[in-house]
Design a protein around this motif. Structure first.
Motif, PDB file in Angstrom:
ATOM      1  N   TYR A  31       0.874  -1.177   0.000  1.00 58.70           N
ATOM      2  CA  TYR A  31       0.000   0.000   0.000  1.00 58.70           C
ATOM      3  C   TYR A  31       0.916   1.234   0.000  1.00 58.70           C
ATOM      4  CZ  TYR A  31      -3.554   3.370   1.636  1.00 58.70           C
ATOM      5  OH  TYR A  31      -4.399   4.455   1.779  1.00 58.70           O
ATOM      6  N   GLY A  33       2.073   5.291  -0.704  1.00 59.78           N
ATOM      7  CA  GLY A  33       1.484   6.635  -0.636  1.00 59.78           C
ATOM      8  C   GLY A  33       2.424   7.579   0.079  1.00 59.78           C
ATOM      9  N   SER A  34       1.998   8.829   0.169  1.00 60.39           N
ATOM     10  CA  SER A  34       2.818   9.826   0.867  1.00 60.39           C
ATOM     11  C   SER A  34       2.609   9.727   2.384  1.00 60.39           C
ATOM     12  CB  SER A  34       2.442  11.237   0.415  1.00 60.39           C
ATOM     13  OG  SER A  34       2.532  11.344  -0.973  1.00 60.39           O
ATOM     14  N   PHE A  35       1.395   9.476   2.786  1.00 58.34           N
ATOM     15  CA  PHE A  35       1.040   9.362   4.210  1.00 58.34           C
ATOM     16  C   PHE A  35       1.625  10.540   5.009  1.00 58.34           C
ATOM     17  CE2 PHE A  35       1.256   5.047   2.431  1.00 58.34           C
ATOM     18  CZ  PHE A  35      -0.045   4.650   2.627  1.00 58.34           C
ATOM     19  N   GLY A  41      -8.556   7.518   7.392  1.00 58.48           N
ATOM     20  CA  GLY A  41      -8.958   6.957   6.092  1.00 58.48           C
ATOM     21  C   GLY A  41      -7.931   5.953   5.608  1.00 58.48           C
ATOM     22  N   HIS A  42      -6.648   6.326   5.704  1.00 57.01           N
ATOM     23  CA  HIS A  42      -5.576   5.386   5.344  1.00 57.01           C
ATOM     24  C   HIS A  42      -5.680   4.128   6.204  1.00 57.01           C
ATOM     25  CE1 HIS A  42      -3.101   9.166   4.153  1.00 57.01           C
ATOM     26  NE2 HIS A  42      -3.352   8.524   3.033  1.00 57.01           N
ATOM     27  N   LYS A  66       6.854  16.766  -3.797  1.00 55.89           N
ATOM     28  CA  LYS A  66       6.057  17.393  -2.752  1.00 55.89           C
ATOM     29  C   LYS A  66       6.959  17.893  -1.629  1.00 55.89           C
ATOM     30  CE  LYS A  66       1.859  14.665  -3.507  1.00 55.89           C
ATOM     31  NZ  LYS A  66       0.901  13.727  -2.910  1.00 55.89           N
ATOM     32  N   ARG A 112      -4.599   0.766  -3.710  1.00 58.69           N
ATOM     33  CA  ARG A 112      -4.800   2.208  -3.727  1.00 58.69           C
ATOM     34  C   ARG A 112      -6.233   2.488  -3.283  1.00 58.69           C
ATOM     35  NH1 ARG A 112      -0.801   5.878  -3.840  1.00 58.69           N
ATOM     36  NH2 ARG A 112      -1.992   7.310  -5.152  1.00 58.69           N
ATOM     37  N   GLY A 113      -6.464   3.704  -2.849  1.00 56.03           N
ATOM     38  CA  GLY A 113      -7.792   4.050  -2.340  1.00 56.03           C
ATOM     39  C   GLY A 113      -8.576   4.897  -3.315  1.00 56.03           C
ATOM     40  N   ARG A 115     -11.715   7.363  -3.004  1.00 56.02           N
ATOM     41  CA  ARG A 115     -12.678   8.000  -2.104  1.00 56.02           C
ATOM     42  C   ARG A 115     -13.897   8.476  -2.858  1.00 56.02           C
ATOM     43  NH1 ARG A 115      -7.886  11.641   0.054  1.00 56.02           N
ATOM     44  NH2 ARG A 115      -7.288  11.081  -2.062  1.00 56.02           N
ATOM     45  N   GLU A 123      -5.860   7.874 -10.324  1.00 57.19           N
ATOM     46  CA  GLU A 123      -5.549   6.497  -9.893  1.00 57.19           C
ATOM     47  C   GLU A 123      -5.537   5.528 -11.083  1.00 57.19           C
ATOM     48  OE1 GLU A 123      -4.442   5.562  -7.065  1.00 57.19           O
ATOM     49  OE2 GLU A 123      -4.811   7.357  -5.882  1.00 57.19           O
ATOM     50  N   PRO A 144     -12.962   3.359   1.381  1.00 55.20           N
ATOM     51  CA  PRO A 144     -13.068   3.390   2.838  1.00 55.20           C
ATOM     52  C   PRO A 144     -14.517   3.477   3.279  1.00 55.20           C
ATOM     53  CG  PRO A 144     -12.612   5.580   2.041  1.00 55.20           C
ATOM     54  CD  PRO A 144     -12.679   4.694   0.830  1.00 55.20           C
ATOM     55  N   TYR A 148     -15.095   8.391   5.910  1.00 62.38           N
ATOM     56  CA  TYR A 148     -13.711   8.800   5.635  1.00 62.38           C
ATOM     57  C   TYR A 148     -13.514   9.276   4.197  1.00 62.38           C
ATOM     58  CZ  TYR A 148     -12.748   6.330   9.988  1.00 62.38           C
ATOM     59  OH  TYR A 148     -12.742   5.912  11.293  1.00 62.38           O
ATOM     60  N   LEU A 151     -11.897  12.650   3.670  1.00 67.64           N
ATOM     61  CA  LEU A 151     -10.662  12.862   4.424  1.00 67.64           C
ATOM     62  C   LEU A 151      -9.413  12.766   3.547  1.00 67.64           C
ATOM     63  CD1 LEU A 151     -10.186  13.324   7.390  1.00 67.64           C
ATOM     64  CD2 LEU A 151     -10.113  10.859   7.746  1.00 67.64           C
TER      65      LEU A 151
HETATM   66  P1  ADP Z   1      -0.385   9.883  -2.656  1.00 68.68           P
HETATM   67  O1  ADP Z   1       0.435  11.113  -2.538  1.00 68.68           O
HETATM   68  O2  ADP Z   1       0.331   8.701  -3.218  1.00 68.68           O
HETATM   69  O3  ADP Z   1      -1.763  10.062  -3.266  1.00 68.68           O
HETATM   70  P2  ADP Z   1      -1.703   9.664  -0.128  1.00 68.68           P
HETATM   71  O4  ADP Z   1      -1.093   9.393   1.189  1.00 68.68           O
HETATM   72  O5  ADP Z   1      -2.393  10.960  -0.286  1.00 68.68           O
HETATM   73  O6  ADP Z   1      -0.559   9.461  -1.147  1.00 68.68           O
HETATM   74  O7  ADP Z   1      -2.703   8.498  -0.494  1.00 68.68           O
HETATM   75  C1  ADP Z   1      -2.297   7.164  -0.660  1.00 68.68           C
HETATM   76  C2  ADP Z   1      -3.489   6.377  -1.165  1.00 68.68           C
HETATM   77  O8  ADP Z   1      -4.476   6.358  -0.156  1.00 68.68           O
HETATM   78  C3  ADP Z   1      -4.144   6.958  -2.423  1.00 68.68           C
HETATM   79  O9  ADP Z   1      -4.587   5.906  -3.238  1.00 68.68           O
HETATM   80  C4  ADP Z   1      -5.319   7.726  -1.876  1.00 68.68           C
HETATM   81  O10 ADP Z   1      -6.384   7.773  -2.807  1.00 68.68           O
HETATM   82  C5  ADP Z   1      -5.686   6.865  -0.677  1.00 68.68           C
HETATM   83  N1  ADP Z   1      -6.337   7.636   0.351  1.00 68.68           N
HETATM   84  C6  ADP Z   1      -5.980   8.818   0.890  1.00 68.68           C
HETATM   85  N2  ADP Z   1      -6.865   9.234   1.813  1.00 68.68           N
HETATM   86  C7  ADP Z   1      -7.819   8.268   1.860  1.00 68.68           C
HETATM   87  C8  ADP Z   1      -9.044   8.119   2.586  1.00 68.68           C
HETATM   88  N3  ADP Z   1      -9.493   9.049   3.412  1.00 68.68           N
HETATM   89  N4  ADP Z   1      -9.759   7.009   2.384  1.00 68.68           N
HETATM   90  C9  ADP Z   1      -9.329   6.075   1.500  1.00 68.68           C
HETATM   91  N5  ADP Z   1      -8.225   6.166   0.758  1.00 68.68           N
HETATM   92  C10 ADP Z   1      -7.476   7.245   0.936  1.00 68.68           C
END
Ligand code: ADP
Length: 186
Positions: A31, A33-35, A41-42, A66, A112-113, A115, A123, A144, A148, A151
């Protein structure tokens, strides 16, 4: 019926269940992402992935495009602090191409998420590009809990910068880390 006849010296021993050929391999999903920082939500997505796969690696990206609030090791630490209750989940940092990282960690897929529809275009493009770079890397989209869907790390940071309460959006240790960080770098 799945089964095979077992014969021993011409004697019939009846129908034996065929040994199912489950792969001994552990199915690992990544999984990425930037986190910056991890939100509830994550975490919701991590918990869903942990139920579906043997092992989940939350891969915190070193993203040079970023300007993150937290450094990569700090973001990894914040993820690690939220997954104690999930024994099959680990947090890691990575740099470079995601597909290379997935191969290196023997991942079977990327999570990947999604929303909202607004996430879809980016995506979808990302998933297809990763497939172009490495055919064997699949992308799985999870959604999610509805609460969320609004978020994002960006919104949470904005609220915190403006002095708002983010307790309901991030784990407690993430909130403390944000408060401390913003006190130093407003
Ligand atoms: P990135 O910079 O790679 O988009 P993020 O940390 O913003 O990193 O997000 C990582 C993944 O988690 C992405 O696929 C994003 O769509 C998903 N994501 C972010 N916030 C949420 C949330 N609230 N619910 C579900 N998925 C999320």
């Amino acid at each position: 019926m799945v089964g095979q006849v077992a014969l021993n010296g011409g004697r019939f021993f009846g129908i034996q269940p065929r040994r199912r050929c489950y792969s001994a391999a552990v199915r690992t999903v990544i999984y990425p992402g930037s986190f910056d920082p991890l939100t509830n939500g994550h975490l919701d997505l991590i918990e869903r992935a942990a139920r579906l796969f043997d092992r989940v690696i939350v891969a915190v990206a070193e993203n040079s495009d970023k300007q993150p609030l937290f450094s990569t090791p700090e973001r990894v630490q914040l993820v690690a602090g939220a997954i104690h209750h999930l024994p099959n989940v680990t947090a890691d940092g990575f740099d470079g191409l995601l597909v290379d990282y997935v191969t290196q960690r023997q991942g079977v897929a990327v999570i990947r998420g999604l929303r909202a529809v607004s996430d879809f275009e980016f995506e979808f493009q990302l998933a297809l590009m990763n497939r172009k770079l490495n055919e064997s890397v699949e992308t799985i989209f999870l959604t999610p809990k509805e609460t969320y869907t609004f978020l994002s790390s960006r919104i949470v940071k904005e609220i915190a910068r403006l002095g708002g309460d983010v307790a309901q959006f991030v784990p407690a240790h993430v909130q403390s880390a944000m408060t401390a960080k913003l006190r130093r770098t407003p």
